[in-house]
Write a protein that holds these residues in place. Structure first.
Motif, PDB file in Angstrom:
ATOM      1  N   ILE A 154       0.701  -1.270   0.699  1.00 47.17           N
ATOM      2  CA  ILE A 154      -0.187   0.218  -0.164  1.00 47.17           C
ATOM      3  C   ILE A 154       0.084   0.972  -0.242  1.00 47.17           C
ATOM      4  N   LEU A 155       0.567   2.463  -1.108  1.00 49.51           N
ATOM      5  CA  LEU A 155       1.749   4.123  -0.543  1.00 49.51           C
ATOM      6  C   LEU A 155       0.556   4.231   0.939  1.00 49.51           C
ATOM      7  N   SER A 156       1.532   4.973   1.026  1.00 53.83           N
ATOM      8  CA  SER A 156       1.900   5.678   2.392  1.00 53.83           C
ATOM      9  C   SER A 156       1.418   7.252   1.832  1.00 53.83           C
ATOM     10  N   LYS A 167       1.971   8.793  -2.398  1.00 54.65           N
ATOM     11  CA  LYS A 167       0.511   9.265  -3.120  1.00 54.65           C
ATOM     12  C   LYS A 167       0.762  10.296  -4.125  1.00 54.65           C
ATOM     13  N   SER A 168       1.914   9.975  -4.814  1.00 57.85           N
ATOM     14  CA  SER A 168       2.236  11.203  -5.973  1.00 57.85           C
ATOM     15  C   SER A 168       1.983  10.657  -7.233  1.00 57.85           C
ATOM     16  N   SER A 169       1.564  11.861  -8.384  1.00 63.07           N
ATOM     17  CA  SER A 169       1.087  11.011  -9.823  1.00 63.07           C
ATOM     18  C   SER A 169       2.204  10.923 -10.402  1.00 63.07           C
ATOM     19  N   VAL A 215       4.545  -1.342   3.136  1.00 63.28           N
ATOM     20  CA  VAL A 215       4.281  -0.247   3.734  1.00 63.28           C
ATOM     21  C   VAL A 215       5.271   0.827   2.454  1.00 63.28           C
ATOM     22  N   VAL A 216       4.792   1.575   1.327  1.00 65.17           N
ATOM     23  CA  VAL A 216       5.951   1.686   0.221  1.00 65.17           C
ATOM     24  C   VAL A 216       5.678   3.432   0.392  1.00 65.17           C
TER      25      VAL A 216
END
Length: 291
Positions: free
Chosen positions: A234-236, A240-242, A284-285
């Motif tokens: 899951i992206l932390s 969470k950037s484009s 957790v990325v």
């Protein structure tokens, strides 16, 4: 083969269980057994229990005055045996239960030797097959690890009477026709081994290939060669950037069109998430880089 799930202690001793928790446990029981059976018969992992091919999981009504669920594993005609004609104790049925037992023990933190537990049984099942019976596919670490991941939520649901409504204090799974086989036992301790996790406080770099990703939930799976299986991630919030999402979807597209090539490789900086038994469960990325 018949496999029985019984609940004991607390209200279960007076033949009562929480209705909702019992319904969830029955679904979990059927799902986990169906996925395990499909792997033994067909050599592949399914994600939905209704996709089971070559067998059917039947439920027998419990005896009056008892709290038990009896599942009958029927192997269909064109598969291994005609439904209803298979003997209660077969090498294939025994192998299904042994793999089920192995998977639950692995999930709940018990060390089990795969080759010693299942290798000989696979050989025995193939030796005893009839011309109408297909051979049992090879079961490698990758397939078994995928099995653990797929059935884990179902096994957790089978603990609900013990840890949610507390209408039972323990449960056991066993084969009535094989009293010599040690039952699989559920308790507060086995539940804790399933759900307690430890997020490592040191980030690591992982190189892998994205095998799935949901842009709405920021969740996906990355195949890591060292683990020989896809690991959920899951992206932390900081990731969470484009730009990071674009890199992930690029890896996903490349993996889909050029599976197995380095073109799909991506590097994730992440905190690994382990169960208390030491099994790597997820990442957790915190950053994403092209390779």
């Amino acid at each position: 083969m018949e496999i029985k799930l019984t609940y004991e202690g607390n209200l279960a001793d007076s033949n009562n269980l929480d209705f909702y928790d019992l319904a969830q446990a029955m679904v979990g029981f059927q799902r986990s057994l169906a996925i395990t059976t499909h792997l033994v018969i067909n050599g592949t992992i399914i994600t939905q229990a209704p996709a089971l091919k070559g067998a059917r999981i039947l439920s027998t009504a419990p005896r009056p005055g008892s709290v038990e669920i009896l599942a009958a594993l029927g192997l269909l005609a064109g598969g291994l045996y005609a439904l209803g004609t298979a003997p209660k104790d077969t090498p294939i049925g025994h192998l299904v239960y042994s793999l089920y037992d192995y998977a639950i023990k692995r999930l709940t933190g018990n060390h089990v030797d795969f080759d010693k537990s299942l290798g000989q049984q696979i050989a025995d099942a193939n030796k005893s097959r009839t011309p109408e019976m297909p051979s049992v596919p090879a079961l490698d670490d990758k397939r078994v690890d995928s099995l653990l991941e797929k059935i884990e939520p179902a096994i957790i649901d089978m603990h609900r009477q013990i840890v949610k409504s507390h209408t039972a204090s323990k449960a056991k799974l066993y084969v009535p026709s094989r009293p010599s086989l040690k039952p699989i036992e559920f308790s507060q301790e086995s539940y804790d081994a399933l759900v307690d996790v430890k997020l490592d406080d040191v980030a690591i770099d992982i190189v892998g290939k994205v095998s799935s990703y949901n842009i709405n939930t920021f969740r996906g799976r990355v195949f890591v060669a060292k683990e020989k299986r896809p690991i959920p991630f899951i992206l932390s919030d900081v990731a969470k950037s484009s730009g990071n999402v674009s890199k992930i979807t690029r890896s996903l597209r490349a993996n889909a069109s050029m599976a197995g090539t380095s073109e799909a490789d991506i590097k994730l900086s992440a905190f690994p998430n382990y169960s208390i038994t030491g099994r790597l469960k997820s990442f957790v990325v915190i950053d994403v880089e092209d390779v």
